[in-house]
Design a protein around this motif. Structure first.
Motif, short mmCIF file in Angstrom:
data_model
loop_
_atom_site.label_atom_id
_atom_site.label_comp_id
_atom_site.label_asym_id
_atom_site.label_seq_id
_atom_site.Cartn_x
_atom_site.Cartn_y
_atom_site.Cartn_z
N ASP A 66 -14.27 48.85 10.60
CA ASP A 66 -14.80 48.64 9.26
C ASP A 66 -13.97 49.40 8.24
O ASP A 66 -13.52 50.52 8.50
CB ASP A 66 -16.25 49.11 9.18
N SER A 75 -15.74 51.53 1.61
CA SER A 75 -15.58 51.16 0.21
C SER A 75 -14.83 52.26 -0.54
O SER A 75 -14.70 53.39 -0.06
CB SER A 75 -16.96 50.96 -0.44
N PHE A 76 -14.35 51.92 -1.73
CA PHE A 76 -13.66 52.89 -2.57
C PHE A 76 -14.58 54.06 -2.89
O PHE A 76 -14.15 55.22 -2.86
CB PHE A 76 -13.19 52.22 -3.87
N GLU A 77 -15.84 53.77 -3.18
CA GLU A 77 -16.79 54.83 -3.52
C GLU A 77 -16.97 55.81 -2.36
O GLU A 77 -17.06 57.02 -2.57
CB GLU A 77 -18.15 54.22 -3.91
N ASP A 78 -17.02 55.28 -1.13
CA ASP A 78 -17.18 56.15 0.04
C ASP A 78 -15.96 57.02 0.29
O ASP A 78 -16.07 58.11 0.85
CB ASP A 78 -17.46 55.31 1.29
N TYR A 133 -6.13 53.65 -2.59
CA TYR A 133 -7.13 52.92 -1.81
C TYR A 133 -6.60 51.56 -1.38
O TYR A 133 -6.79 51.15 -0.22
CB TYR A 133 -8.41 52.75 -2.63
#
Length: 251
Positions: free
Chosen positions: A209, A212-215, A190
């Motif tokens: 954009d 995020s890491f979660e996405d 990431y």
């Protein structure tokens, strides 16, 4: 998503996708522009006059001229498209060598899957077929087979190729073992992605954009698995090459 280690069918489908893309859109509006571009830039042609009837033998199994030319022409189209963007001329001698090495590696892997007795159930074959339909933008398996038929590949031949693909998938999975990436590996991937995006945003007028890491976590997991399987494939090919009887008639 199942990884496609065989290149023959996937290269054919890629060629079909390129043709489909070229047929979409306003062909009439772009006709004059296309003719002007062709006049300005002479498109190179694949050099295939010197290809022998048998390009290689792998443990007694032949790789035919027809198989090589089909794969090479598809790869050549990609190389030409890339050269148009980079301005670097296609080195056809190097490309031929890369292609025959890829085909030899593919044959070694297929032989290993057969030698180790991997089997493909009908459900597994159907699952892989459905994935090919989805990945290549077809509406149904019938449309896929119809398109392949137009390119000279009948349904029986395509199904045999898919069955072999399932066996190869199982071989690669067995050789790779546990491929679940660690949290540390995912975070490192990431961070690399973020750096690349930041560099692109610095050079671009429109800033994109950064998710995020979660996405991105599910995509990162898939990418990590793909990379590990690719490493397994290359390592296994290297091992099998040392033990194999290979005659490369292009060298």
């Amino acid at each position: 998503m199942r990884k496609k280690w065989l290149i023959a069918l996937s290269l054919l489908l890629l060629t079909l996708a390129l043709v489909a893309c070229s047929d979409d859109g306003d062909a009439d509006d772009n006709h004059d522009d296309d003719e002007a571009k062709q006049e300005e830039t002479e498109m190179p042609e694949p050099e295939l006059d010197d290809i022998p009837e048998v390009v290689a033998q792998v443990n007694g199994e032949e790789i035919s001229k027809e198989t090589f030319e089909s794969a090479y022409e598809s790869q050549f189209q990609q190389a030409v498209m890339q050269s148009q963007m980079t301005g670097q001329e296609v080195d056809q001698d190097e490309l031929k060598e890369q292609m025959i090495e890829a085909l030899i590696g593919q044959e070694l892997i297929v032989q290993e899957a057969e030698n180790k007795g991997f089997e493909a159930s009908q459900d597994e074959i159907d699952e892989t077929l459905d994935e090919l339909v989805e990945e290549n933008g077809f509406e149904s398996t019938d449309e896929l087979f119809e398109t392949l038929e137009e390119q000279g590949v009948d349904e029986k031949e395509a199904m045999s190729e898919i069955e072999t693909q399932v066996k190869v998938d199982k071989l690669i999975a067995s050789e790779t073992g546990d491929i679940e990436p660690t949290e540390e590996e995912l975070k490192e991937m990431y961070d690399e992605y973020v750096q690349q995006m930041e560099q692109m945003n610095e050079q671009s007028e429109e800033e994109q954009d950064i998710p995020s890491f979660e996405d991105m976590e599910s995509d990162l997991i898939e990418q990590a698995k793909t990379e590990k399987e690719a490493e397994t494939y290359e390592t296994l090919v290297d091992k099998l090459q040392k033990e194999a009887d290979i005659e490369n008639h292009l060298s």
